[in-house]
Motif scaffolding. Structure first.
Motif, short mmCIF file in Angstrom:
data_model
loop_
_atom_site.label_atom_id
_atom_site.label_comp_id
_atom_site.label_asym_id
_atom_site.label_seq_id
_atom_site.Cartn_x
_atom_site.Cartn_y
_atom_site.Cartn_z
N LEU A 116 0.84 -1.19 0.00
CA LEU A 116 0.00 0.00 0.00
C LEU A 116 0.88 1.25 0.00
O LEU A 116 1.72 1.42 0.89
N PRO A 117 0.73 2.14 -0.99
CA PRO A 117 1.55 3.36 -1.00
C PRO A 117 1.19 4.25 0.18
O PRO A 117 0.01 4.49 0.46
N LEU A 118 2.22 4.75 0.87
CA LEU A 118 2.01 5.57 2.05
C LEU A 118 2.38 7.03 1.84
O LEU A 118 1.72 7.93 2.37
N ALA A 119 3.45 7.27 1.09
CA ALA A 119 3.92 8.64 0.93
C ALA A 119 4.79 8.74 -0.32
O ALA A 119 5.31 7.74 -0.82
N MET A 120 4.94 9.97 -0.81
CA MET A 120 5.80 10.22 -1.97
C MET A 120 6.60 11.49 -1.73
O MET A 120 6.19 12.37 -0.96
N SER A 121 7.73 11.58 -2.40
CA SER A 121 8.57 12.77 -2.31
C SER A 121 8.15 13.77 -3.37
O SER A 121 7.33 13.47 -4.25
N SER A 122 8.73 14.96 -3.32
CA SER A 122 8.50 15.93 -4.38
C SER A 122 9.15 15.41 -5.66
O SER A 122 10.26 14.88 -5.63
N PRO A 123 8.49 15.55 -6.80
CA PRO A 123 9.06 15.05 -8.07
C PRO A 123 10.30 15.84 -8.48
O PRO A 123 10.41 17.04 -8.22
N VAL A 124 11.24 15.13 -9.09
CA VAL A 124 12.43 15.76 -9.67
C VAL A 124 12.58 15.25 -11.10
O VAL A 124 11.98 14.24 -11.49
N SER A 125 13.35 15.95 -11.90
CA SER A 125 13.54 15.54 -13.29
C SER A 125 14.24 14.18 -13.36
O SER A 125 15.07 13.85 -12.50
N GLY A 126 13.94 13.42 -14.38
CA GLY A 126 14.39 12.04 -14.49
C GLY A 126 15.87 11.84 -14.68
O GLY A 126 16.37 10.71 -14.58
N ASN A 127 16.62 12.90 -14.95
CA ASN A 127 18.06 12.75 -15.11
C ASN A 127 18.78 12.65 -13.76
O ASN A 127 19.99 12.42 -13.72
N HIS A 128 18.04 12.80 -12.66
CA HIS A 128 18.63 12.65 -11.32
C HIS A 128 18.43 11.23 -10.82
O HIS A 128 17.41 10.60 -11.09
N ASN A 129 19.40 10.74 -10.05
CA ASN A 129 19.25 9.40 -9.47
C ASN A 129 18.45 9.48 -8.17
O ASN A 129 18.07 10.56 -7.71
N ASP A 130 18.21 8.32 -7.58
CA ASP A 130 17.33 8.26 -6.40
C ASP A 130 17.92 8.94 -5.17
O ASP A 130 17.19 9.28 -4.25
N LEU A 131 19.23 9.14 -5.14
CA LEU A 131 19.87 9.77 -3.98
C LEU A 131 19.96 11.29 -4.11
O LEU A 131 20.49 11.95 -3.22
N PHE A 132 19.43 11.84 -5.19
CA PHE A 132 19.48 13.29 -5.38
C PHE A 132 18.68 13.98 -4.27
O PHE A 132 17.50 13.70 -4.09
#
Length: 227
Positions: free
Chosen positions: A91-107
């Protein structure tokens, strides 16, 4: 005691798509969908399986461009990236603010992890002692320290590319196998056409659709339990 008469919004009105879009945009800008989700999460928090949780990044193809869009080599397209946090059942609980796809997950992982956990804290969900699964892409000192400060127990696969020889972090391989439930999360989210491919050029509208999906998925699950 005489009940107070309340007017039902839009009662007896024939709404055009322009009216629907106007109100949707207004509520999206106000952050109303996220606020509704936090209230729902708080109300049903005892129904959540928080024996563990999963964190993962999700790249969505942006067909019309727009805010926070960048080229993602793996998809060969321009995408938008968000971090999704789900419970043991997917079940999805939360999401971060979107960033452009050229950034990796640790951005800007510190900022985005605070956003994700803040949703749970606002819903009065206790984070202390929560197990968090994540793949090797999230294996960073900064994220581990963030987890430690909140009492979250990170179960991250080691990133071999970093070449650490003194990796003394605890890792439960059996618990990590349960991380496959995040794929269920992605499948549920992708079942909505507006989320499988991003058509909205504005971030507020797209974020609103994500939280609407959270609400629909959760209500289906919670109502099913009551039957």
């Amino acid at each position: 005691m005489v009940p107070i008469a309340r007017k039902v919004p839009f009662e007896g009105e024939l709404l055009s798509w322009q009216s629907v879009y106007h109100h949707y945009r207004k509520w999206s800008k106000q952050g109303a969908w996220k606020a509704c989700w936090v209230r729902l999460l708080s109300r049903y928090r005892k129904e959540l399986d928080l024996s563990s949780s999963d964190l993962d990044g999700s790249h969505t193809t942006a067909l019309r461009g727009g805010e926070q869009v960048g080229y993602q080599g793996r998809k060969k397209r321009k995408t938008t990236n968000v971090l999704l946090l789900s419970n043991r059942q997917g079940l999805p609980l939360a999401m971060s603010s979107p960033v452009s796809g050229n950034h990796n997950d640790l951005f800007e992982i510190g900022t985005h992890f605070e956003e994700v956990t803040h949703v749970l804290e606002n819903a009065n969900i206790v984070l202390d002692g929560l197990f968090l699964n994540a793949d090797a892409g999230f294996d960073s000192k900064e994220l581990r320290e963030k987890c430690q400060r909140k009492g979250i127990i990170p179960n991250f696969a080691a990133n071999k590319r970093k070449g650490r020889k003194d990796n003394n972090y605890l890792f439960d391989s059996e618990l990590y196998k349960e991380r496959c439930s995040i794929e269920r999360t992605n499948a549920w989210m992708d079942s909505y056409r507006s989320l499988l491919n991003r058509f909205d050029t504005t971030l507020t509208s797209w974020i609103g659709f994500n939280y609407l999906a959270f609400i629909v998925i959760a209500l289906k699950k919670f109502n099913k339990k009551k039957v």
